[in-house]
Motif scaffolding. Structure first.
Motif, PDB file in Angstrom:
ATOM      1  N   VAL A  33      53.125 -26.619   6.622  1.00 55.33           N
ATOM      2  CA  VAL A  33      52.561 -26.325   7.941  1.00 55.33           C
ATOM      3  C   VAL A  33      51.056 -26.553   7.873  1.00 55.33           C
ATOM      4  O   VAL A  33      50.352 -25.852   7.142  1.00 55.33           O
ATOM      5  N   ALA A  34      50.575 -27.543   8.617  1.00 57.74           N
ATOM      6  CA  ALA A  34      49.146 -27.871   8.638  1.00 57.74           C
ATOM      7  C   ALA A  34      48.616 -27.657  10.044  1.00 57.74           C
ATOM      8  O   ALA A  34      48.979 -28.398  10.972  1.00 57.74           O
ATOM      9  N   LEU A  35      47.799 -26.633  10.233  1.00 55.19           N
ATOM     10  CA  LEU A  35      47.203 -26.345  11.530  1.00 55.19           C
ATOM     11  C   LEU A  35      46.040 -27.312  11.770  1.00 55.19           C
ATOM     12  O   LEU A  35      45.186 -27.497  10.894  1.00 55.19           O
ATOM     13  N   CYS A  36      45.990 -27.908  12.947  1.00 50.78           N
ATOM     14  CA  CYS A  36      44.967 -28.900  13.266  1.00 50.78           C
ATOM     15  C   CYS A  36      43.722 -28.228  13.835  1.00 50.78           C
ATOM     16  O   CYS A  36      43.822 -27.208  14.539  1.00 50.78           O
ATOM     17  N   LEU A  37      42.588 -28.805  13.545  1.00 54.28           N
ATOM     18  CA  LEU A  37      41.303 -28.285  13.990  1.00 54.28           C
ATOM     19  C   LEU A  37      40.633 -29.302  14.903  1.00 54.28           C
ATOM     20  O   LEU A  37      40.843 -30.508  14.785  1.00 54.28           O
ATOM     21  N   ASN A  38      39.769 -28.794  15.822  1.00 55.78           N
ATOM     22  CA  ASN A  38      39.007 -29.690  16.683  1.00 55.78           C
ATOM     23  C   ASN A  38      37.686 -30.054  16.008  1.00 55.78           C
ATOM     24  O   ASN A  38      37.442 -29.727  14.849  1.00 55.78           O
ATOM     25  N   ALA A  39      36.828 -30.735  16.755  1.00 55.98           N
ATOM     26  CA  ALA A  39      35.570 -31.210  16.179  1.00 55.98           C
ATOM     27  C   ALA A  39      34.662 -30.061  15.756  1.00 55.98           C
ATOM     28  O   ALA A  39      33.792 -30.239  14.895  1.00 55.98           O
ATOM     29  N   GLN A  40      34.852 -28.879  16.350  1.00 55.77           N
ATOM     30  CA  GLN A  40      34.029 -27.725  15.998  1.00 55.77           C
ATOM     31  C   GLN A  40      34.645 -26.885  14.878  1.00 55.77           C
ATOM     32  O   GLN A  40      34.151 -25.807  14.563  1.00 55.77           O
TER      33      GLN A  40
END
Length: 623
Positions: A286-293
């Motif tokens: 399970v890999a949670l995605c992050l935004n540019a911040q």
């Protein structure tokens, strides 16, 4: 059909004869199980998130070929409405279900009746046998998770009758295409066509199929049960490569990965694993995605152990996590590697302690060190290894980012630490969240690869293609978009008009902080297409917000992308004058030939040079 009665065993002990006659010396009793929900049946069982309403089962003793009593239990569903397909096939009504027992009571009765029947047939450890995997993986385990029921260990391993049949008859059909009826037909079994009691015919026929299979060569039958993982295994996913790149590292098959969208921002990897309860997720998958911040964007990539589990996961599209429905799509191994992969030795050392709970601390003072963080958490929630259990995230030049990760030995200590959420350290409040090994790698990789604008020496690369020049008002402007809107959302919003978009013609406008501004520009193939799209889509709703769609020209679009404004009162130029001859002309005045690199504008030429330059490169997302 009713199986023939078992023949009496020969009198007197004969171990050699018994061993030769027993094709499955280690196989215990089988519990043939059939179930149905209030919604879809067959291959779509469990895909509509409806409750279980029926269980039918019967015990089979493989050695003596004896069968036990056939049992049938109705289950009271929370939503008693039956689908037309279920009502027609089962003959059940909402009134009959309203008088039934709830699921937890039926499971207790099931365990008691099975234990009694198995004891009558000689005892021994027993195993479930189902037609396919949907009943346990897609129905029973997810529903028990939603209702906070603890299933007995019996329901975490089972035999799939379709696979067992395919082992002995591999030339008939693929295992996933088999049904009880086709298996009986291929074996030439005569079934009772007069049996109209829903579920009873299926169980009787499955029992007959099992007995027939045991009469043939059965050395490979019922030797490898299907297993449902009881707990999601956390851990690092280092040295991952997509399957198109051969190496000694682990291979991520694109047929095993999905993307989940719409997750609550506070969701952890355990929450995602619970949403896919019943399906086997790979370790650290399970890999949670992050935004540019560096914040979670409501998406996650999930890697399953095989393609069959992935296909079952896709059937949970728009199932609910709490009050929110989650979208599930196919993804690729390359995408998973990009998010979860990493070769940092620092990350490997930090994650070398297994079975640790990871928390993320955000908003730390830049001057904070290990002693400050340990003092903030307090002695009631000690970090594993003290300072060695802390990982501070830094920029490539060593400057602190205000983020850190901490390891805790157990869930109780992590819960105690989470109670410090928004507690004060110095003059700053600190945010604490559950985290994952994949998120640790992703955050460190993001900062390690982020450019340092103050120390840039090489020129920024230009957009690899010029904005296509148009005639007249051949563009449309979308105003009032939800800040979470993606390119796919815009294409879906435009509908048929999306086919008239120029190549690389979708431009998402970001603000100075790199966040969505709610505006976008679309280049259409002609002015007529732009007007038609505006008339068709103006004030349509996207995610509960209506969006204004108005025609505009390429020049107006270019000026906005360069930092100018376009309002009802007219158009304002970008915040700096046109560059001097040694700098390139504006984008709307460029020739069709490829743009050459240009240097950063000096401060005296452009007071807002970051917006001027970055708008050309990254503040406008081009597709």
């Amino acid at each position: 059909m009713t199986p023939p009665p078992p023949q009496p065993p020969p009198s007197g002990p004969n171990p050699a004869a018994d061993s030769a006659a027993d094709p499955c010396p280690e196989l215990g009793p089988l519990i043939v199980l059939f179930g149905a929900t209030a919604g879809a049946l067959g291959p779509d069982l469990g895909s509509d998130e409806t409750d279980l309403i029926l269980l039918v089962w019967q015990v089979v003793e493989p050695r003596s070929r004896q069968v036990g009593t056939l049992h049938k239990s109705l289950i009271r569903a929370e939503a008693a409405a039956l689908s037309p397909q279920c009502r027609e096939a089962s003959g059940l009504s909402a009134d009959s279900l309203a008088r039934a027992e709830p699921l937890d009571k039926v499971l207790q009765q099931f365990s008691q009746l099975v234990s009694g029947d198995v004891a009558l047939l000689g005892g021994g450890p027993y195993m479930l046998c189902t037609d396919g995997q949907q009943l346990l993986r897609q129905v029973l385990h997810p529903e028990a998770s939603r209702k906070n029921l603890v299933l007995p260990d019996t329901f975490f391993s089972f035999y799939d009758l379709r696979r067992e049949f395919h082992v002995q008859h591999p030339s008939t059909r693929l295992a996933r295409d088999l049904t009880v009826a086709t298996m009986a037909q291929d074996l030439g079994l005569e079934t009772d066509a007069t049996e109209d009691d829903f579920g009873v015919w299926e169980v009787k026929t499955m029992v007959a199929i099992i007995l027939h299979l045991l009469e043939g060569p059965s050395g490979q039958l019922f030797s490898k049960p299907e297993v449902v993982k009881q707990k999601y295994e956390t851990g690092p996913c280092s040295d991952l490569v997509p399957c198109s790149h051969s190496s000694k590292a682990d291979v991520v098959d694109s047929e095993t990965v999905v993307r989940a969208r719409g997750l609550p921002w506070q969701s952890s990897d355990q929450d995602v694993a619970r949403f896919f309860k019943g399906l086997n997720i790979a370790r650290g998958g399970v890999a949670l995605c992050l935004n540019a911040q560096g914040r979670r964007n409501g998406e996650a990539l999930i890697r399953f152990v095989d393609s069959e589990q992935r296909d079952l996961a896709l059937q949970r599209h728009k199932h609910h996590m709490g009050v929110r429905y989650i979208e599930v799509y196919k993804a690729t191994g390359e995408e998973f590697v990009k998010i979860a992969g990493g070769t940092s030795l620092e990350v490997a050392r930090f994650l070398s302690r297994e079975d640790q709970v990871i928390l993320r601390l955000r908003g730390l003072p830049f001057s904070a060190g290990p002693a400050d963080v340990l003092g903030f958490l307090g002695p009631e929630c000690p970090v594993t290894g003290g300072a060695d259990g802390l990982l501070f995230v830094r920029h490539p030049d060593g400057r602190p980012t205000g983020d850190a990760f901490a390891l805790f030995a157990c869930e109780e200590l992590a819960q105690a630490a989470l109670r410090r959420h928004k507690g004060m350290l110095g003059k700053r409040y600190i945010e604490l969240f559950r985290s994952t090994a994949a998120e640790v790698q992703q955050v460190l990789n993001r900062y390690a690869s982020s450019p340092l604008l103050p120390t840039l020496t090489a020129p920024l690369l230009p957009i690899p293609f010029p904005l296509a020049a148009g005639t007249g008002r051949d563009c449309v402007r979308l105003r009032g978009l939800p800040y979470t809107a993606t390119i796919e959302d815009i294409l879906s919003f435009l509908g048929e008009a999306a086919a008239d978009i120029r190549p690389h013609g979708v431009h998402m406008v970001l603000n100075q902080q790199g966040r969505p501004s709610g505006d976008a520009f679309i280049q259409m193939t002609s002015a007529e297409r732009a007007i038609a799209a505006a008339q068709r889509c103006h004030k349509k709703v996207m995610k509960e917000r209506y969006v204004e769609v108005v025609p505009c020209s390429t020049e107006e679009m270019s000026r906005v992308l360069m930092g100018g404004t376009l309002g009802r009162s007219g158009m304002s130029p970008p915040p700096c004058k046109l560059p001097s001859p040694q700098y390139p002309p504006p984008l709307w005045a460029t020739s069709p030939r490829p743009l050459l690199p240009w240097p950063l504008l000096p401060p005296q030429c452009c007071p807002n040079r970051e917006l001027w330059c970055v708008c050309r490169v990254s503040h406008t997302q081009l597709v």
